[in-house]
Scaffold this motif. Sequence first.
Motif, short mmCIF file in Angstrom:
data_model
loop_
_atom_site.label_atom_id
_atom_site.label_comp_id
_atom_site.label_asym_id
_atom_site.label_seq_id
_atom_site.Cartn_x
_atom_site.Cartn_y
_atom_site.Cartn_z
N ALA A 87 4.88 1.96 9.09
CA ALA A 87 3.80 1.21 8.45
C ALA A 87 2.49 1.98 8.53
O ALA A 87 1.71 2.01 7.57
N GLU A 88 2.24 2.63 9.66
CA GLU A 88 1.01 3.40 9.81
C GLU A 88 0.98 4.58 8.86
O GLU A 88 -0.06 4.90 8.25
N ALA A 89 2.14 5.24 8.68
CA ALA A 89 2.21 6.35 7.74
C ALA A 89 1.91 5.88 6.32
O ALA A 89 1.22 6.56 5.56
N VAL A 90 2.43 4.70 5.95
CA VAL A 90 2.15 4.17 4.61
C VAL A 90 0.67 3.84 4.46
O VAL A 90 0.07 4.09 3.41
N TYR A 112 3.15 -6.30 7.88
CA TYR A 112 3.13 -4.87 8.18
C TYR A 112 1.73 -4.27 8.00
O TYR A 112 1.56 -3.06 8.17
N GLY A 113 0.77 -5.11 7.61
CA GLY A 113 -0.56 -4.59 7.32
C GLY A 113 -0.60 -3.75 6.06
O GLY A 113 -1.45 -2.86 5.93
N LEU A 114 0.28 -4.08 5.10
CA LEU A 114 0.37 -3.31 3.86
C LEU A 114 0.07 -4.16 2.64
O LEU A 114 0.37 -3.76 1.50
N ASP A 115 -0.51 -5.32 2.84
CA ASP A 115 -0.88 -6.20 1.74
C ASP A 115 -2.22 -5.74 1.15
O ASP A 115 -2.89 -4.85 1.68
N TRP A 116 -2.61 -6.38 0.07
CA TRP A 116 -3.85 -6.01 -0.62
C TRP A 116 -5.08 -6.14 0.28
O TRP A 116 -5.86 -5.18 0.38
N PRO A 117 -5.31 -7.25 0.97
CA PRO A 117 -6.52 -7.33 1.80
C PRO A 117 -6.58 -6.24 2.87
O PRO A 117 -7.67 -5.72 3.16
N SER A 118 -5.44 -5.87 3.42
CA SER A 118 -5.43 -4.84 4.47
C SER A 118 -5.75 -3.46 3.90
O SER A 118 -6.56 -2.72 4.45
N LEU A 119 -5.10 -3.11 2.79
CA LEU A 119 -5.29 -1.76 2.25
C LEU A 119 -6.62 -1.62 1.52
O LEU A 119 -7.17 -0.51 1.45
N GLU A 120 -7.15 -2.72 0.99
CA GLU A 120 -8.46 -2.65 0.34
C GLU A 120 -9.53 -2.21 1.33
O GLU A 120 -10.47 -1.48 0.97
N LYS A 121 -9.40 -2.64 2.57
CA LYS A 121 -10.38 -2.25 3.58
C LYS A 121 -10.34 -0.74 3.85
O LYS A 121 -11.37 -0.14 4.14
N LEU A 122 -9.16 -0.16 3.75
CA LEU A 122 -9.01 1.27 3.97
C LEU A 122 -9.45 2.09 2.77
O LEU A 122 -9.91 3.23 2.92
#
Length: 401
Positions: A87-90, A112-122
Amino acid sequence: MTQGPLDGIRVLDLSRVLAGPWATQTLADLGAEVIKIERPGAGDDTRLWGPPFTTKTDGSRGDAAYFLCANRGKKSVELDIATPGGAEAVRRLAATCDVVVENFKTGGLAKYGLDWPSLEKLNPRLVYCSITGFGQDGPDAHRAGYDYMIQAMGGLMSITGQPDGAPGAEPMKVGVAVVDLFTGLYASNAILAALMHARATGEGQHVDVALFDVQAAMLANQATNWFVSGTAPTRMGNAHPNLAPYQPFPCTDGMVVIAVGNDGQFRALCGALGAPGMGSDPRFATNAARIEHRAVLTAELSALTAGHGMKALMALLEAAGVPCGPVNTVDQVFAEPQAVHRGLEVEQTRADLSAPVRTVASPIRLSKTPVRYDRPPPALGADTDEVLGELSPAAGTAPAR
């Protein structure tokens, strides 16, 4: 080499089966770098959706043909997103990408922390496309959706198949997964629109595409027929609800579709078939009249076409300006001179397979930035070390998978 229109765009493909991969293959054909994340040791489900299967150079079974149809132009990376390292690699990959495409059940990637709200922050510029059966909200949002069930639930099967009372009458699915394919095309269009917005504003966004919504949109004139008339359309076999004649007609060696779109074409058809009087017959003189008298019209035209060979009939009709075409088998499609001229078959080599990979060319033709076919559908994990090596804190050390 001429640049593709999407050169420089990086896509992280978390999708599998057909709708998502169809969207990302379109982006790859247009020049985007597409990184396909696959389950270690198994990969995309469709790698096993056979027969038929390809054959590897050592004689063992390769990928199913189904996988090949939707994964050209991509890099394959094996990662287990259910593990913290995977998940961290993704997440780290997503931070380097312009687009993420996923088709997990609604909310399925949040853990997995791979949803839109999580990845938008990154990555605030990220275009994140979710493809699901029923969308991100509503009473059915939690349900899985598959093409076949959506064809049924979305009304397509109710208007496909022989009419009640005819032999073999029952609701019928279409011969390919058209809802998945249309969904992939709507998704790629939406992604391109969102990329334009991101380029102009620096803002990414969440693209929500649902198979059920797409199927409703695909009803097109049949939906508006119902909106206007208040009568739900029904199955009509090969007949058209709004035009006649517009269906296959028998020949001595097969069938030819005759597609009459206006009254002038109908009169030309009647003249070509040696029955000019039909063109002025009050029962057939207008399209509305032909719809009303469809059964007798079809019977009379069938009697006129039945004595002709397919090629002879098409030559007559084409000379008269009447649209027509043969009912081809799939092999006959790619033998058509027009298909050969347009290069509708793409042949690529893959080192682990004993024969070239053959797929259908993209129908997109661009005069300045043509579609490119740089990569065949990838072997499972073929690009894992290359892609993950870019994320390594030290050269040659890949993140945990």
